[in-house]
Write an enzyme that holds these catalytic residues in place. Structure first.
Site, PDB file in Angstrom:
ATOM      1  N   LYS A  80      42.035  37.401  41.596  1.00 38.01           N
ATOM      2  CA  LYS A  80      42.756  36.543  40.654  1.00 38.01           C
ATOM      3  C   LYS A  80      44.016  36.040  41.352  1.00 38.01           C
ATOM      4  O   LYS A  80      44.652  36.781  42.124  1.00 38.01           O
ATOM      5  CB  LYS A  80      43.123  37.382  39.416  1.00 38.01           C
ATOM      6  CG  LYS A  80      43.733  36.588  38.269  1.00 38.01           C
ATOM      7  CD  LYS A  80      43.940  37.502  37.048  1.00 38.01           C
ATOM      8  CE  LYS A  80      44.511  36.762  35.852  1.00 38.01           C
ATOM      9  NZ  LYS A  80      44.648  37.655  34.671  1.00 38.01           N
ATOM     10  N   SER A 155      42.527  35.734  30.449  1.00 36.11           N
ATOM     11  CA  SER A 155      43.064  34.845  31.463  1.00 36.11           C
ATOM     12  C   SER A 155      42.361  34.948  32.815  1.00 36.11           C
ATOM     13  O   SER A 155      42.470  34.031  33.629  1.00 36.11           O
ATOM     14  CB  SER A 155      44.553  35.143  31.661  1.00 36.11           C
ATOM     15  OG  SER A 155      44.737  36.444  32.192  1.00 36.11           O
ATOM     16  N   SER A 179      42.483  40.410  29.168  1.00 35.50           N
ATOM     17  CA  SER A 179      42.222  39.361  30.159  1.00 35.50           C
ATOM     18  C   SER A 179      41.157  39.691  31.199  1.00 35.50           C
ATOM     19  O   SER A 179      40.757  38.815  31.966  1.00 35.50           O
ATOM     20  CB  SER A 179      43.519  38.989  30.888  1.00 35.50           C
ATOM     21  OG  SER A 179      44.312  38.193  30.050  1.00 35.50           O
TER      22      SER A 179
END
Lengths: 503, 493
Positions: A80, A155, A179
């Protein structure tokens, strides 16, 4: 030759060790798959061909020299884009950090690399991890590999999508309110949020320091366990004073029988009015899968669960306001040109560097921490936190794990969710876990009868009992496969059909 | 403006101090491994943590926690078993994260006190008064800002501001007193005492000049006999004991003048200008700043174990007051001398070593320490002891001792050998001096007559004559004794 992009991390590791293929071939296959599929998925903000090929070459050299290979040797991994990796930018999907070169490598990334993983790139996310759809990325949205008209969740949407699309075997995400788990559920992959403190946060750009936890995505519980062993190997990180020692051994206990274990369900959540029929069907399938393996289902309660969202949206924004204060355009990040004064430069750098959701959360936090307001919201939120934590402690006296929904629905279509508070409410089932700090994992439980999209269930365990949690998750995965509902290691079908010419 | 003494007749003064001390004797910063140094080129001792780079996390410096606990124990504070780090937010480039990591309502050290001994002045006797300490908390220092192009390095009118983050993250302890201080003199004495204690602990070089010990003073006044506290002002830039005293004295007089003219004191922060001997407004606090303080989620609540506190207690050395009392009781040293020596760890060390070498004349060792040693740069305990012995034996005068000290300073020479080699040793043989005494008395019949009439002053003159006649080799004390003997004989005879 086999499709290298469809192999599990375990298969890749074993194949390289056996000499069936090289780490370099696997890296090239992953990069080719990314080139082919990215136009539709947009899971990556950066693809790091050089870093990937260099790491793969090092793995091949180790093997050639007869040295011991790491547990993730040659496995393509994506990170990420809030995790530092030297040689790549870390943008947090924000204009604020668009050109920010990672000054050091995050501990979680370092440990994956130490285990021999091949870093292939940085994945898209909601800006600074504020969101549940990856739509708040300042650069572009990511598409769900199962249906390009739908969001991948967020996310950590880019990480989930990259794994689901077969671009990489494993990806890391961060989970502040769901997330990792919610995008895993939306994309039909396994996503674990370990117990707070298990994985070092050093080098991960903070959103909510007391809530953030890094964890892995994989197409099977076994791959997630393999990644966890790499993440906790080496013990607590002395650079993160909130990190703790966790023993390795996640991958060893997955096939242990679960017979006699108790899994708790909360009737009010199982029958929650916001749940779609598909989700209820998934929960029922998981319940059956567990029962079929001798698990006792018991009813428990989390009486203060209703206050979780309110508490989260007090604590999260307060910590976000504080953590993001450093982005002022003075030392790094976006700097507004041609300002007359320092105050102007700070104000305009922040006004033009942050997107709408990032500003909304920081303004909320600035308000909630203000003198006079603090006592009305932040302080009671921390009290709620204590209540929820004791609710969990009471529930786990009666069961080994909890079974609950991952999200109210399957992945929604772009533009479907326009009201931020509606999106906040969709985090209902994942948020309490971050508030209490214990571990949670989402596992696919089939495909929705009406949407055709992956349906997942969530399991939560007591603090620092994530090995047992994965053992139960593996039981669900096994039972669901046995029932013919969803196979582990499934790659989103549109891409399986299209074929991977990289391999 | 009225003088302070006049003002104090009509007004009661309330002073509180906030004292920041940088833990300069540590090797590394508060939350990272960067070297602590004031002398390195700007921005060379920095890392992602102290620069507040995204993703970096703080890890507390254990030695800094030991230092603050020792400071708390030495100032009679309660050491809190659980305390917290807080974040204090403000946007300014000297604070890289735009929040300072500090402590909230519960600090490591709470509710202490130091007993202040205020010496008597003229008709007023001395007194002892306790100054309560509200708290001592741990925090990190900000970067150093250098403003270029303005006056006296101030920000006003400057064209550029330069930042040196070497200082950013330096461990600081902030001590806050209760408003128990009544005069600028008490404030000065408190700071001196606190500095002596911290020096004894070895936690800081405590240099006010270099800024490793900084003090802000809050002061308000109210009419004698009233109880309602006045509006306070805060004084900055008090970077010497003199500045602290003078700024408070000025501010007390200024406030009295304002109030006596019917005006109102405004709550504001004022800057002391030593060259103009006045305070000027820095900023007015119309509303209290909102720092949005909340517990730092990157740092868990801090639980100090009883073992940890005990280990710190074991490391607290004998403090200046106890040292002074011991010097007085065990060595018979005068209070004033004992106080002065005990106040400096280096002086105390030198004194104790020298006193062991010359145990039978500890009082003279103390005398040398207080009156001679401060002028020396590098003097050894053996030299101090040697000088004390020479004085005890009346082998040299005090003036000569000063001279000998200058000669041996910075060398390892023995003062006794220097005295012998240079023929400085005074004649202490009474028979040898008697001849000189008789000569002088013969030469000075009128002084002899004056003595006979009862004037004792003339003895001093006659001693001087003897010294002159012996070219300084005779011992003045002995001359004095012999002269008085002879004169009394003459009177009787």
């Amino acid at each position: 030759m086999e499709r290298l992009d469809l192999l599990s991390a375990w298969q890749i590791r074993a194949g390289i060790e056996a000499g069936d293929f090289s780490a370099t071939e696997v890296a090239q296959a992953s990069l080719a798959t990314i080139r082919e599929r990215e136009p539709r998925i947009q899971a990556f903000l950066q693809v790091c061909d050089d870093l990937a090929l260099k790491a793969a070459a090092a793995t091949d050299a180790r093997r050639a020299a007869g040295q011991k290979l790491g547990s993730l040797a040659g496995v393509p991994v994506a990170f990420k884009d809030n995790m530092h990796l030297v040689g790549s930018r870390t943008t947090c999907a924000s204009k604020m950090l668009e050109n920010y070169e990672s000054p050091f490598t995050a501990t979680c990334v370092r440990r994956m690399l130490d285990a021999g993983a091949t870093p292939v790139g940085k994945t898209n996310m909601d800006e600074f991890a504020f969101g549940s759809s990856t739509e708040s990325s300042a650069f572009f949205p990511t598409h769900n590999p199962w249906d390009a008209n739908r969001v991948p969740g967020g996310s950590s949407g880019g990480s989930a999508a990259a794994v689901a699309a077969g671009e990489v075997a494993i990806a890391l995400g961060s989970d502040t309110g769901g997330s990792i788990r919610q995008p895993a559920a939306f994309c039909g992959v396994v996503g674990l949020k370990p117990t707070y403190g298990s994985v070092s946060r050093y080098g991960v750009v903070a959103f909510g320091s007391s809530l953030d936890q890094v964890g892995p995505f994989g197409r099977s519980v076994a791959d997630v366990a393999l990644a966890m062993d790499a993440l906790v190997a080496g013990g607590r990180d002395r650079l993160d004073s909130t990190s703790q020692n966790v023993d390795v051994g996640f991958a060893n206990c997955l096939e242990d029988p679960v017979e006699g274990m108790r899994v708790g369900v909360i009737p009010s959540l199982m029958e929650h009015k916001g749940l779609s029929a598909e989700i209820k069907e998934g929960l029922e399938a998981a319940r059956k899968a567990l029962k079929g393996q001798g698990v006792r289902i018991v009813e428990v309660g989390l009486p203060n669960m209703d206050s979780a969202i309110a508490a989260y949206y007090a604590i999260g924004p307060c910590e976000a306001f504080s953590n993001l204060a450093r982005f002022d355009g003075v030392r790094f990040g976006y700097q507004e040109p041609s300002c007359e004064t320092l105050a102007q430069q700070t104000a305009f750098s922040r006004a033009h560097g942050f997107g709408a959701e990032a500003k909304r959360r920081q303004l909320l936090g600035a308000y909630l921490l203000a003198s006079g307001v603090y006592d009305k919201y932040y302080y009671p939120a921390q009290q709620v936190r204590t209540l929820i934590t004791s609710d969990y402690a009471a529930a786990f006296k009666r069961c080994d794990a909890l079974l609950l929904p991952a999200a109210p629905t399957t992945a929604w279509q772009f533009g479907h969710m326009s009201d931020p508070t509606q999106m906040y409410a969709s985090d209902l089932f994942t948020i309490s876990n971050n508030i209490a700090g214990n571990g949670g994992v989402c596992v696919p439980a089939g495909l929705g009868s009406s949407s055709g999209m992956p349906v997942a269930v969530q399991l939560q365990g007591p603090p620092f009992e994530d090995k047992k949690l994965l053992q139960v998750a593996r039981a669900v995965e096994r039972g669901i496969a046995h029932a013919g509902l969803f196979e582990p290691n499934t790659v989103a079908p549109s891409f399986v059909e299209r074929g991977g010419d990289g391999a | 403006m009225k003088k302070l003494n006049e003002v104090l007749r009509d007004w009661d003064v309330t002073i509180g101090l906030e004292v920041h001390t940088a833990l300069t004797t540590l090797q590394t910063k508060m939350f990272c491994d960067c070297k602590l140094s004031h002398d390195d080129p700007p921005n060379t001792n920095v890392c992602p943590v102290c620069l507040g780079m995204p993703g970096a996390l703080p890890v507390p410096n254990k030695k800094a926690i030991e230092s603050i606990v020792m400071a708390g124990l030495a100032t009679n504070c309660q050491i809190m078993p659980r305390s917290y780090f807080y974040r204090k937010h403000y946007f300014y480039p000297d604070m890289s994260k735009n929040y300072q990591t500090t402590q909230g309502p519960v600090a490591f050290c709470m509710h202490g006190h130091l007993d202040l001994e205020v010496p008597g002045q003229g008709a007023n006797g001395g007194y002892v008064t306790p100054i309560r300490i509200q708290r001592i908390h741990m925090e990190e220092d900000a970067a150093k800002m250098v403003h270029v192009g303005g006056q006296e390095g101030r920000i006003g009118g400057s064209s550029e501001s330069l930042l040196d983050y070497n200082r950013c993250g330096t461990p600081l302890i902030e001590l806050v007193t209760e408003p128990d201080i009544r005069t600028p003199e008490e404030a000065r004495l408190f700071m001196e005492k606190l500095r002596q204690v911290f020096l004894a602990l070895g936690i800081s070089d405590c240099s006010m000049e270099k800024g490793s010990m900084r003090c802000d003073g809050n002061v308000s006044i109210r009419r004698r006999g009233t109880t309602q506290l006045g509006t306070k002002t805060e004084m900055k830039n008090l970077n010497s004991f003199k500045s602290l005293h003078d700024a408070l004295a000025y501010e007390i007089c200024r406030q009295a003048e304002v109030l006596e003219a019917g005006g109102a004191v405004l709550q504001e922060t004022r800057h002391w200008e030593p060259s103009k001997r006045r305070t000027v407004v820095m900023r007015t606090k119309e509303t209290a700043d909102d720092y949005r303080m909340y517990p730092d989620p990157d740092l868990a609540p801090f639980d100090l174990s009883e073992e940890f506190v005990q280990a710190c207690r074991a490391r607290v050395p004998e403090l200046p007051d106890a040292k002074r009392d011991r010097y007085m009781a065990e060595l018979g040293i005068k209070r004033k001398d004992a106080d002065q020596i005990a106040g400096s760890p280096a002086a105390a060390l030198l004194f104790e070593e020298a006193a062991t070498m010359a145990p039978e004349c500890a009082g003279l060792v103390a005398n040398v320490m207080v009156n001679l040693a401060p002028a020396a740069t590098a003097i050894t305990a053996a030299q101090v002891a040697g000088l004390a012995e020479l004085l005890r034996d009346d082998a040299i005068t005090f003036a000569q001792a000063r001279e000998v000290l200058q000669i041996v300073d910075g060398t390892d020479a023995d003062p006794r050998e220097v005295v012998d080699k240079r023929g400085m040793r005074q004649i202490t043989d009474a028979d040898a001096l008697a001849t000189t005494v008789d000569e002088v008395l013969q030469r000075c019949p009128s002084q002899v007559a004056q003595y006979k009439e009862g004037s004792r002053k003339v003895v001093g003159f006659l001693v001087g004559q003897c010294m002159k006649a012996s070219r300084g080799t005779g011992n003045p004390k002995l001359f004095n004794k012999l002269l008085v003997q002879r004169l009394d004989e003459m009177n009787r005879g």
